[in-house]
Scaffold this motif. Structure first.
Motif, PDB file in Angstrom:
ATOM      1  N   SER A 130       4.660   3.567  -9.274  1.00 14.39           N
ATOM      2  CA  SER A 130       4.302   4.006  -7.671  1.00 14.39           C
ATOM      3  C   SER A 130       3.973   4.790  -7.011  1.00 14.39           C
ATOM      4  O   SER A 130       3.467   5.044  -5.576  1.00 14.39           O
ATOM      5  CB  SER A 130       4.862   2.275  -6.892  1.00 14.39           C
ATOM      6  N   GLY A 133       1.860   7.915  -6.991  1.00 10.72           N
ATOM      7  CA  GLY A 133       0.630   7.496  -7.152  1.00 10.72           C
ATOM      8  C   GLY A 133      -0.095   7.286  -7.929  1.00 10.72           C
ATOM      9  O   GLY A 133      -1.098   7.103  -8.077  1.00 10.72           O
ATOM     10  N   SER A 135      -1.019   4.135 -10.190  1.00 12.54           N
ATOM     11  CA  SER A 135      -0.954   2.767  -9.600  1.00 12.54           C
ATOM     12  C   SER A 135      -1.503   2.163 -10.762  1.00 12.54           C
ATOM     13  O   SER A 135      -1.003   1.205 -11.360  1.00 12.54           O
ATOM     14  CB  SER A 135      -2.181   2.153  -8.432  1.00 12.54           C
ATOM     15  N   ALA A 162       0.665  -3.148  -6.127  1.00 11.19           N
ATOM     16  CA  ALA A 162       0.272  -2.117  -6.934  1.00 11.19           C
ATOM     17  C   ALA A 162      -1.209  -2.708  -7.307  1.00 11.19           C
ATOM     18  O   ALA A 162      -2.503  -2.084  -7.104  1.00 11.19           O
ATOM     19  CB  ALA A 162       0.893  -2.176  -8.359  1.00 11.19           C
ATOM     20  N   ASN A 165      -3.165  -2.517  -4.417  1.00 12.94           N
ATOM     21  CA  ASN A 165      -3.670  -0.961  -3.755  1.00 12.94           C
ATOM     22  C   ASN A 165      -5.060  -0.704  -4.567  1.00 12.94           C
ATOM     23  O   ASN A 165      -5.464   0.498  -4.536  1.00 12.94           O
ATOM     24  CB  ASN A 165      -2.013  -0.206  -4.499  1.00 12.94           C
ATOM     25  N   GLU A 166      -5.136  -1.205  -6.024  1.00 10.69           N
ATOM     26  CA  GLU A 166      -5.873  -0.662  -6.429  1.00 10.69           C
ATOM     27  C   GLU A 166      -7.523  -1.911  -6.016  1.00 10.69           C
ATOM     28  O   GLU A 166      -8.467  -1.750  -6.890  1.00 10.69           O
ATOM     29  CB  GLU A 166      -5.777  -1.114  -8.310  1.00 10.69           C
TER      30      GLU A 166
END
Length: 184
Positions: A130, A133, A135, A162, A165-166
């Protein structure tokens, strides 16, 4: 001080005093760091098998900028309890702050081959991915952790972050609902 006077054999009283002095040391109050170390040493002496005390020492060292001592205390913590999530998380944070994320990932990957059934190592790997970067790899690591330990709330929570983030908010919400049910 009064609690320690009433029962000097209770390690928790000494640890609490160490935490107070540790906070005062950040102020900085003269002599507070030394008093924190003394109180924590007493707690460790009274309960040498308790991994919380070396972990507290690691936290205090990290806050004061003594990374070497923090790492030593993390090793001491993990020698007492190898799946101490907070210690692994602190270790990962130290690696990240020193810019050693790639080497920490390689080391943690190697450890997961030696300890394939240790969910906390996959958690640590997820934290590192994480921070780097990555993910997709973080999601895979957190999934491995919760496959091994479905009750692992920290791994589920970070998995949810995570996933967010996606752009996978539905899957993230599912993980958070499990956390709410299993770890209120």
């Amino acid at each position: 001080d009064q609690a320690i006077t009433d029962d000097p054999t209770n390690p928790d009283y000494h640890a609490l005093l160490a935490a107070i002095y540790g906070n005062l040391a950040l102020a900085p109050v003269d002599g507070a760091a030394e008093r924190a170390d003394q109180s924590l040493a007493t707690a460790k002496m009274l309960d040498p098998q308790n991994p919380t005390f070396p972990f507290m020492a690691a936290q205090m060292a990290a806050r004061s900028g003594d990374v070497e001592k923090a790492r030593t205390e993390i090793v001491n913590t993990l020698s007492l309890k190898r799946n101490f999530t907070q210690a692994l998380y602190l270790s990962a944070q130290l690696d990240i702050s020193e810019g050693k994320t790639e080497s920490a990932i390689a080391t943690t990957r190697a450890i997961t081959t030696l300890e394939p059934n240790n969910p906390t190592r996959y958690f640590q790997l997820g934290v590192l991915f994480s921070a780097n970067g990555s993910s997709t790899e973080a999601i895979a690591a957190y999934n491995a952790a919760i496959t091994l330990d479905p009750q692992y709330a920290n791994a589920r929570y970070l998995l949810a972050l995570a996933l967010l983030n996606e752009g996978q908010s539905d899957l993230a919400l599912e993980q958070l609902k499990v956390v709410a049910q299993t770890n209120q």
